[in-house]
Every structure is written in C-alpha cells, then in structure tokens.
Motif scaffolding. Structure first.
Motif, PDB file in Angstrom:
ATOM      1  N   MET A  41      53.283  64.563  59.590  1.00 51.87           N
ATOM      2  CA  MET A  41      53.160  65.377  58.373  1.00 51.87           C
ATOM      3  C   MET A  41      52.441  64.676  57.234  1.00 51.87           C
ATOM      4  N   ARG A  44      50.160  68.814  56.454  1.00 53.78           N
ATOM      5  CA  ARG A  44      51.097  69.826  56.960  1.00 53.78           C
ATOM      6  C   ARG A  44      50.748  71.139  56.286  1.00 53.78           C
ATOM      7  N   GLY A  45      51.385  72.199  56.821  1.00 55.85           N
ATOM      8  CA  GLY A  45      51.034  73.539  56.344  1.00 55.85           C
ATOM      9  C   GLY A  45      50.182  74.212  57.402  1.00 55.85           C
ATOM     10  N   PRO A  47      47.727  76.593  57.880  1.00 57.92           N
ATOM     11  CA  PRO A  47      46.250  76.567  57.874  1.00 57.92           C
ATOM     12  C   PRO A  47      45.671  75.159  57.802  1.00 57.92           C
ATOM     13  N   ILE A  49      46.889  72.453  59.043  1.00 56.31           N
ATOM     14  CA  ILE A  49      47.001  71.861  60.374  1.00 56.31           C
ATOM     15  C   ILE A  49      45.856  72.348  61.269  1.00 56.31           C
ATOM     16  N   CYS A 151      59.406  75.898  49.868  1.00 54.14           N
ATOM     17  CA  CYS A 151      58.503  74.952  50.518  1.00 54.14           C
ATOM     18  C   CYS A 151      57.180  74.880  49.769  1.00 54.14           C
ATOM     19  N   ALA A 153      53.271  76.331  50.027  1.00 51.61           N
ATOM     20  CA  ALA A 153      52.223  77.144  50.659  1.00 51.61           C
ATOM     21  C   ALA A 153      51.060  77.213  49.673  1.00 51.61           C
ATOM     22  N   ALA A 157      48.701  72.949  51.661  1.00 51.64           N
ATOM     23  CA  ALA A 157      49.097  73.499  52.960  1.00 51.64           C
ATOM     24  C   ALA A 157      47.964  74.271  53.619  1.00 51.64           C
ATOM     25  N   THR A 158      46.836  74.304  52.930  1.00 56.53           N
ATOM     26  CA  THR A 158      45.719  75.143  53.406  1.00 56.53           C
ATOM     27  C   THR A 158      44.402  74.390  53.206  1.00 56.53           C
ATOM     28  N   THR A 163      48.262  80.058  49.979  1.00 58.26           N
ATOM     29  CA  THR A 163      48.622  81.440  50.329  1.00 58.26           C
ATOM     30  C   THR A 163      49.640  81.965  49.315  1.00 58.26           C
ATOM     31  N   GLN A 190      59.215  69.503  50.418  1.00 54.56           N
ATOM     32  CA  GLN A 190      57.854  69.966  50.155  1.00 54.56           C
ATOM     33  C   GLN A 190      57.765  70.727  48.823  1.00 54.56           C
ATOM     34  N   GLY A 229      55.359  81.288  52.161  1.00 50.49           N
ATOM     35  CA  GLY A 229      54.325  81.184  53.195  1.00 50.49           C
ATOM     36  C   GLY A 229      54.794  81.646  54.559  1.00 50.49           C
ATOM     37  N   CYS A 230      54.030  81.246  55.577  1.00 51.15           N
ATOM     38  CA  CYS A 230      54.323  81.652  56.953  1.00 51.15           C
ATOM     39  C   CYS A 230      53.651  80.669  57.897  1.00 51.15           C
ATOM     40  N   ASN A 241      58.960  80.497  59.157  1.00 55.88           N
ATOM     41  CA  ASN A 241      58.566  79.745  57.967  1.00 55.88           C
ATOM     42  C   ASN A 241      59.571  78.633  57.769  1.00 55.88           C
ATOM     43  N   PHE A 308      61.898  75.039  61.026  1.00 56.30           N
ATOM     44  CA  PHE A 308      61.605  76.416  60.631  1.00 56.30           C
ATOM     45  C   PHE A 308      62.766  77.326  60.994  1.00 56.30           C
TER      46      PHE A 308
HETATM   47  C1  LIG Z   1      50.493  78.061  54.080  1.00 59.55           C
HETATM   48  S1  LIG Z   1      51.520  77.713  55.405  1.00 59.55           S
HETATM   49  C2  LIG Z   1      52.696  76.685  54.647  1.00 59.55           C
HETATM   50  C3  LIG Z   1      53.957  76.590  55.449  1.00 59.55           C
HETATM   51  O1  LIG Z   1      53.983  75.380  56.231  1.00 59.55           O
HETATM   52  C4  LIG Z   1      55.137  74.654  55.853  1.00 59.55           C
HETATM   53  O2  LIG Z   1      55.712  73.948  56.902  1.00 59.55           O
HETATM   54  P1  LIG Z   1      55.406  72.351  57.061  1.00 59.55           P
HETATM   55  O3  LIG Z   1      55.434  71.759  55.682  1.00 59.55           O
HETATM   56  O4  LIG Z   1      56.535  71.881  57.952  1.00 59.55           O
HETATM   57  O5  LIG Z   1      54.057  72.275  57.740  1.00 59.55           O
HETATM   58  C5  LIG Z   1      56.078  75.716  55.349  1.00 59.55           C
HETATM   59  O6  LIG Z   1      56.653  76.460  56.403  1.00 59.55           O
HETATM   60  C6  LIG Z   1      55.138  76.544  54.529  1.00 59.55           C
HETATM   61  O7  LIG Z   1      55.582  77.819  54.189  1.00 59.55           O
END
Ligand SMILES: CSC[C@H]1O[C@H](OP(=O)(O)O)[C@H](O)[C@@H]1O
Length: 339
Positions: A41, A44-45, A47, A49, A151, A153, A157-158, A163, A190, A229-230, A241, A308
């Motif tokens: 991480m 992360r996020g 999109p 990723i 979290c 988003a 994360a993009t 988002t 996050q 987010g998602c 999420n 998630f």
């Molecule tokens: C724009 S998607 C962001 C989404 O990703 C996060 O998860 P992680 O930090 O573990 O990659 C989180 O679910 C966010 O809503």
C-alpha cells in the motif's frame, strides 16, 4: 496533487504509508518491486492501483525486451502484478487492457512505445473521468452541505482529482460544501492520513472523526449526505469498499441520509452477479494489533482484518459515475450504461 508519475521510463510513487508526515517519492524500474508496493500500500486506491499496474507492465516490457520468449515473459509479469491485491477490479481491468494492447501490436518488444502510450492514456482518462463524475455528482450535493466520507477516494487513490473527493471538489468549487467529516478509517487510517491531508491541502473545510463517531454525528443531524468510494461493483450494484462502509450505510439508512458511492466505469465488474462474488482481501493481523508501529494489543490475541466489506445495493441512494448518476433499478441501469 498526484501520487503516480512516469518519467524517463521510470515509475515514481508517492509513498502513501508515510503521509501525512513525510512526502517521499520512490523510483521504480522493476515491476516486481511495484507489485510489492501495491501489496504494501505504498500506492492504494482502486484506480491508482490499476494505473500503477499499467506502468509496471511497461517496466516489465522494458526488462524483457531481449528475452528469448518476450510474450511468455510478459504473461508471467502480468500474473505477478495480478497477485498483488485481490479486490480492486481496476487492477485486472488495467492489466487486461495492457495485455490486449500488446497482443494487438504483435506481442513483440517493438510494441513498447505503444504500451507506454496506453498506460499514459489509462492515467489521463482516469483523471478526466474523475472530473466528469465529480461534476455529475455535484448536482446531488445540496447548498451548505455537510458531507461524511470514509477512507480516501481522492487524488491519492486515483490518477488525480478523485472519485468521492472529486465530487467534493466539484461541489466545493460551486460553493456548496460547508463541511466534510472524514472518518479516520481504522486500521490503516486512510481518512486521517490521506483524506484530511488532501482537504487541508485544498483548503476544503474538514473535520476528522473516529469511525465510531459517525453514527452519533448522524443522530445529531450534522450529516446531509454520505459520499464514498468503491473498489469493485457487481452487476446488481452491490459494492466492495473499505471496511466500515457497510456500517456507515446502515447508519445512513436508519437516519434517512442519502448515501452515494462514486466510481469510474473501470471499477464496475459486470461479470459478478452480486456482492457475494467479490473477493475480499484479508490483511495481516499486525495492522490491527499495532498502530504506526506501536503495539496496542497483546501479540497473542486473535485478529480479523478484512480490508473491505460489501454494501448491498438496497442501501444505496445513487451511483455517481462519469456517465451520470445512476438510480434504481441498479442492475438494469448499470447494464444499460456499461453492458
Ligand atoms: C477511489 S477508490 C478508493 C478506495 O480504495 C480504498 O482502499 P485501499 O486504501 O485499501 O486501497 C478504499 O476502499 C477507497 O474507498
């Protein structure tokens, strides 16, 4: 604000594990190290990723340009990258798009420049989709809105803009946002470390709360809507999420608060009928027994650490996408727009 850069055949990632205290960029030329960075991480996020994996695919092509079997080496690289995290469908969508691009261009090293252009297109398209969905989403934000998010988003994360935070940015620019309440989002924070960082950076009013405060905040009538987010949406609108999203959704429904998720089309997985088919990542227990490296629980204690949860579509008010805001019946409307 950005977290991913491609310069001179090198991928640079802003190390998100060290934010907000340190802003360290790490240079990558080895796709295996990038896969590790996704797992750990550093980036992360959903999109983000996917975009990162697309650039890592290019690093593999550069490494294997003189391999005896270039196509076979690239298939192995794709598998290494696909194994980095299981839930965000953007990872697999981006890798499929890169592999299709390679195949369409002869599956030879001569395709490297086209692959780099494809990865850059994935990155640029994501930012464009975020701005578009942000503007669509701003239409559901009332004047003087107090928004709760969970979290991160956002831009981090993009590919940039975000988002859920893309909607916040667009609505704020229209003068409609009085406050954003950010859940800190245990166990990796996050919300505290990244969403608060982004909103403070952009001078958008933000109040940080712990996750267990969200219900009481809603009960006090201080939340007008929830936008988050998602990581993967199934064909019927069920979506995965960050852990804690389901609790926020149930609280929002109980208090009659509109509840939206914001996502680009690369996060929709129509191959999965409902949320039960979404793979949920389980992460190491040390993330629960330690906080920022400080032990906060007995090491012998059992832990459960799903990264998630899945929120049923019945708890959604709407789905904010780059093709507009989607309302029920979600299955039919998702199929119509993205099928
Ligand atoms: C724009 S998607 C962001 C989404 O990703 C996060 O998860 P992680 O930090 O573990 O990659 C989180 O679910 C966010 O809503």
């Amino acid at each position: 604000m950005d977290a991913i850069r491609w310069e001179g055949n090198t991928l640079y990632l802003l190390d998100q594990t060290r934010l907000p205290v340190q802003e360290d960029w790490i240079a990558y030329t080895d796709f295996r190290s990038v896969a590790r960075a996704i797992t750990d991480m550093v980036v992360r996020g959903a999109p983000a990723i996917g975009i990162t994996a697309a650039y890592a695919y290019c690093l593999a092509a550069l490494e294997f340009r003189n391999a005896p079997d270039f196509a076979a080496a690239m298939e192995q690289a794709e598998q290494v990258l696909a194994a980095s995290r299981p839930t965000a469908v953007n990872l697999f969508w981006a890798l499929r798009r890169m592999a299709d691009c390679l195949k369409a261009n002869g599956s030879t090293p001569e395709a490297i420049d086209v692959l780099i252009q494809e990865a850059q297109a994935i990155h640029e398209e994501d930012v464009e989709m975020n701005r578009t969905l942000g503007d669509f989403g701003a239409a559901v934000v009332p004047a003087h809105a107090r928004i709760l998010t969970h979290c991160n988003a956002g831009s981090l994360a993009t590919g940039g803009y975000g988002t859920a935070l893309g909607v916040v940015r667009s609505a704020f620019n229209q003068g409609k946002v009085d406050m954003v309440y950010a859940d800190e989002t245990r166990p990796l924070l996050q919300g505290a470390r990244l969403t608060a960082y982004e909103l403070v950076h952009d001078n958008i009013p933000c109040t940080l709360i712990t996750d267990n405060m969200a219900g009481f905040l809603m009960a006090q009538g201080k939340v007008d809507l929830v936008i988050l987010g998602c990581d993967r949406m199934a064909a019927n609108g069920d979506f995965a999420n960050k852990i804690g999203t389901y609790s926020v959704a149930v609280n929002a429904r109980y208090h009659g608060i509109p509840f939206y998720t914001a996502l680009p089309s690369s996060t929709i997985d129509l191959s999965i009928e409902d949320g039960s088919g979404i793979p949920i990542e389980e992460r190491p227990g040390v993330e629960v027994t330690h906080l920022a490296g400080v032990q906060t629980a007995p090491e012998q204690v059992r832990t459960w650490n799903p990264a998630f949860d899945v929120t049923p579509h019945q708890l959604l008010t709407g789905i904010i996408t780059e093709r507009g805001v989607i309302y029920p019946p979600f299955k039919e409307n998702l199929a119509k727009l993205f099928g």
